[in-house]
Design a protein around this motif. Sequence first.
Motif, mmCIF file in Angstrom:
data_model
loop_
_atom_site.group_PDB
_atom_site.id
_atom_site.type_symbol
_atom_site.label_atom_id
_atom_site.label_comp_id
_atom_site.label_asym_id
_atom_site.label_seq_id
_atom_site.Cartn_x
_atom_site.Cartn_y
_atom_site.Cartn_z
ATOM 1 N N ALA A 274 -3.075 4.572 19.582
ATOM 2 C CA ALA A 274 -3.394 3.143 19.516
ATOM 3 C C ALA A 274 -2.136 2.353 19.163
ATOM 4 O O ALA A 274 -1.395 2.734 18.256
ATOM 5 C CB ALA A 274 -4.477 2.904 18.470
ATOM 6 N N PRO A 275 -1.852 1.252 19.874
ATOM 7 C CA PRO A 275 -0.638 0.482 19.596
ATOM 8 C C PRO A 275 -0.566 -0.002 18.145
ATOM 9 O O PRO A 275 -1.562 -0.445 17.577
ATOM 10 C CB PRO A 275 -0.736 -0.693 20.573
ATOM 11 N N THR B 122 0.829 7.290 13.557
ATOM 12 C CA THR B 122 -0.137 6.350 12.981
ATOM 13 C C THR B 122 -1.556 6.593 13.501
ATOM 14 O O THR B 122 -2.526 6.193 12.859
ATOM 15 C CB THR B 122 0.293 4.904 13.264
ATOM 16 N N GLY B 123 -1.692 7.241 14.643
ATOM 17 C CA GLY B 123 -3.011 7.646 15.132
ATOM 18 C C GLY B 123 -3.979 6.486 15.296
ATOM 19 O O GLY B 123 -3.598 5.360 15.610
ATOM 20 N N ALA B 124 -5.250 6.792 15.073
ATOM 21 C CA ALA B 124 -6.312 5.776 15.144
ATOM 22 C C ALA B 124 -6.477 5.183 13.747
ATOM 23 O O ALA B 124 -7.408 5.487 13.012
ATOM 24 C CB ALA B 124 -7.612 6.400 15.645
ATOM 25 N N PHE B 125 -5.539 4.321 13.384
ATOM 26 C CA PHE B 125 -5.466 3.772 12.030
ATOM 27 C C PHE B 125 -6.540 2.703 11.788
ATOM 28 O O PHE B 125 -7.157 2.197 12.729
ATOM 29 C CB PHE B 125 -4.067 3.196 11.776
ATOM 30 N N HIS B 126 -6.741 2.374 10.543
ATOM 31 C CA HIS B 126 -7.706 1.343 10.131
ATOM 32 C C HIS B 126 -7.430 0.041 10.880
ATOM 33 O O HIS B 126 -6.322 -0.483 10.862
ATOM 34 C CB HIS B 126 -7.570 1.115 8.622
ATOM 35 N N GLY B 127 -8.435 -0.486 11.568
ATOM 36 C CA GLY B 127 -8.305 -1.735 12.300
ATOM 37 C C GLY B 127 -7.754 -1.595 13.703
ATOM 38 O O GLY B 127 -7.676 -2.591 14.428
ATOM 39 N N SER B 128 -7.387 -0.373 14.105
ATOM 40 C CA SER B 128 -6.748 -0.223 15.416
ATOM 41 C C SER B 128 -7.697 -0.523 16.563
ATOM 42 O O SER B 128 -7.259 -0.856 17.667
ATOM 43 C CB SER B 128 -6.161 1.179 15.569
ATOM 44 N N LEU C 102 -9.660 -3.045 16.818
ATOM 45 C CA LEU C 102 -9.875 -4.481 16.999
ATOM 46 C C LEU C 102 -9.200 -5.010 18.250
ATOM 47 O O LEU C 102 -9.726 -5.896 18.931
ATOM 48 C CB LEU C 102 -9.378 -5.247 15.771
ATOM 49 N N GLN C 103 -8.021 -4.462 18.589
ATOM 50 C CA GLN C 103 -7.291 -4.936 19.759
ATOM 51 C C GLN C 103 -7.955 -4.515 21.068
ATOM 52 O O GLN C 103 -7.564 -4.990 22.142
ATOM 53 C CB GLN C 103 -5.850 -4.426 19.700
ATOM 54 N N ASP D 147 -6.094 -9.602 19.661
ATOM 55 C CA ASP D 147 -5.827 -9.732 18.236
ATOM 56 C C ASP D 147 -4.399 -10.231 18.033
ATOM 57 O O ASP D 147 -3.444 -9.623 18.519
ATOM 58 C CB ASP D 147 -6.017 -8.363 17.562
ATOM 59 N N GLU D 148 -4.258 -11.324 17.308
ATOM 60 C CA GLU D 148 -2.946 -11.930 17.115
ATOM 61 C C GLU D 148 -1.974 -10.998 16.393
ATOM 62 O O GLU D 148 -0.764 -11.141 16.499
ATOM 63 C CB GLU D 148 -3.115 -13.230 16.314
ATOM 64 N N GLN D 149 -2.500 -10.024 15.639
ATOM 65 C CA GLN D 149 -1.644 -9.177 14.816
ATOM 66 C C GLN D 149 -1.322 -7.824 15.455
ATOM 67 O O GLN D 149 -0.532 -7.060 14.915
ATOM 68 C CB GLN D 149 -2.315 -8.962 13.454
ATOM 69 N N LEU D 150 -1.939 -7.530 16.581
ATOM 70 C CA LEU D 150 -1.736 -6.245 17.254
ATOM 71 C C LEU D 150 -1.420 -6.481 18.725
ATOM 72 O O LEU D 150 -1.918 -7.438 19.325
ATOM 73 C CB LEU D 150 -2.979 -5.363 17.115
ATOM 74 N N PRO D 151 -0.603 -5.616 19.348
ATOM 75 C CA PRO D 151 -0.137 -5.878 20.720
ATOM 76 C C PRO D 151 -1.176 -5.674 21.807
ATOM 77 O O PRO D 151 -1.030 -6.174 22.918
ATOM 78 C CB PRO D 151 1.030 -4.907 20.891
#
Length: 499
Positions: free
Chosen positions: A397-398, A410-416, A418-419, A424-428
């Motif tokens: 996940a980016p 980083t794998g499938a991290f918390h919040g991944s 959402l994009q 999501d403005e905070q993720l690519p």
Amino acid sequence: MVRTDAGLVEGRLGTDTRMFQGIPYAAPPVGRLRWASPQPAVSWSGVRAATEPGNRCAQAAGLIDQQSSSEDCLYLNVTTPLHSSARNLPVMVWIHGNGFINGAGSLYDAQRLASTGKVIVVSFNYRLGVFGFLDHPALDHGLSKHLSGNFGLEDQQAALRWVRRNAAAFGGDPANVTLFGESAGGTSVCAHLVAPGSVGLFQKAILQSAQCTGRKWSPGPATWFPLPRAERERHGLDVAAKVGCSDLRTAAACLRAEPVEELVKWSDYGLGSGPAVGAGILPVSPEQAFATGHFKRVPIMQGTTRDEHRLFTAAIEAVTGQTTTDADYRQQIRTLFTPTEAARVLARYPADRFQSPGEALSAVISDWAWGCTVLDRDRTLDRHVPTYAYEFDDDEAPWFSTLKKPNFPTGAFHGSELQYLFDDEQLPGPATPAQHRLADTMVRYWAQFAYTGDPNGHGAAPWPRFGTGQHVQSLQPGKTEPADLAQEHQCGFWKTIGG
């Protein structure tokens, strides 16, 4: 243009959508209304421009969040499909996360979800930190309709009441509302499943990475868990004393006179910020209510990401500038568990089996406090309501463009996830064709659940109810298939650990 119950609003056209932003759903909670229950928004004449988001609620700058000193922040956003042959579309109401101390509804561009899923999406801001969750006896009653400590949850209820009054004007069905949220937003959904004042405000619920039952862990000393009122109140008295407002007779006026910039510093102090349990808005904890079946009986979809804690380990390392060492790992395990249990955990999760001690620590807490906890909650909820369980499992996940990557995957991290649902403005956002297909599948699952309370349909892979087979849908690029969470997260082992 749309006529709301407070006046006309004019939005703008997006990509196959109509977007309305910055609509007030309650009066600004400023001055004497600081720590008051939300009051009705003032009506306006003429046409109000609804083309820009409202102010973010007061918050300190975070690793990926902007600072805000505005208390005039109770605004919401509505995104609808531009063309739809259907009328009375399902409404999905999004509660943003970020520990009850940061974030904003406008960070989550819902155009893809609205246009592909043919649903209406509402997001909103709610009071954060000390402004939303300060529990102090001097703030009870009076301007607060209830006991203090849950003003942020009251804001969320006010937004839901606004949806009930205004959904039809935007083409939505006020009797078909799905409440969904992630992290602190998921914890909020837990609270609304229990809160008496939320009855009738939604008909379905989606919990994404919600921490409201089980292991009371969160990054650092802070926690967004619902905690007993006595504990939250002790914390509130401590915060008041720290800012020079220790006299109970004058504390309310003293606190309301404090500048925003001073108060916001205390949002993440000690216990951090989160709901208070006991009387008022939240009489009982979600954990107790779920266990006894005394919660709102609606279809539920819930899940986690496979590698939840990798985000928190990376964030702590970024803040401290210190990479987790083997000694750090052992010390943290010994802090979390008894000496005997810590020895067993370290033997089960030896650092040399992972790329780094930080990854080992992440695996322990991802399994212990997330994977096995949500599996237990799946079992509890499914005894009472249709429950659809998932695990987001894109191990590539980016990652955030503004946050340094750690020395482990980083794998499938918390919040991944959402994009994959929002821009999501905070993720690519998704990068590969397989990731884009997964995003499309997830949008269709989420939207179908909003229509019927069952994610199945539209040609997606079958997703059985959790049920007796304890089915958990694994969401991966290229495939969706059952996952064995109990084996994957070593839950048999964790049942033998008290913690």
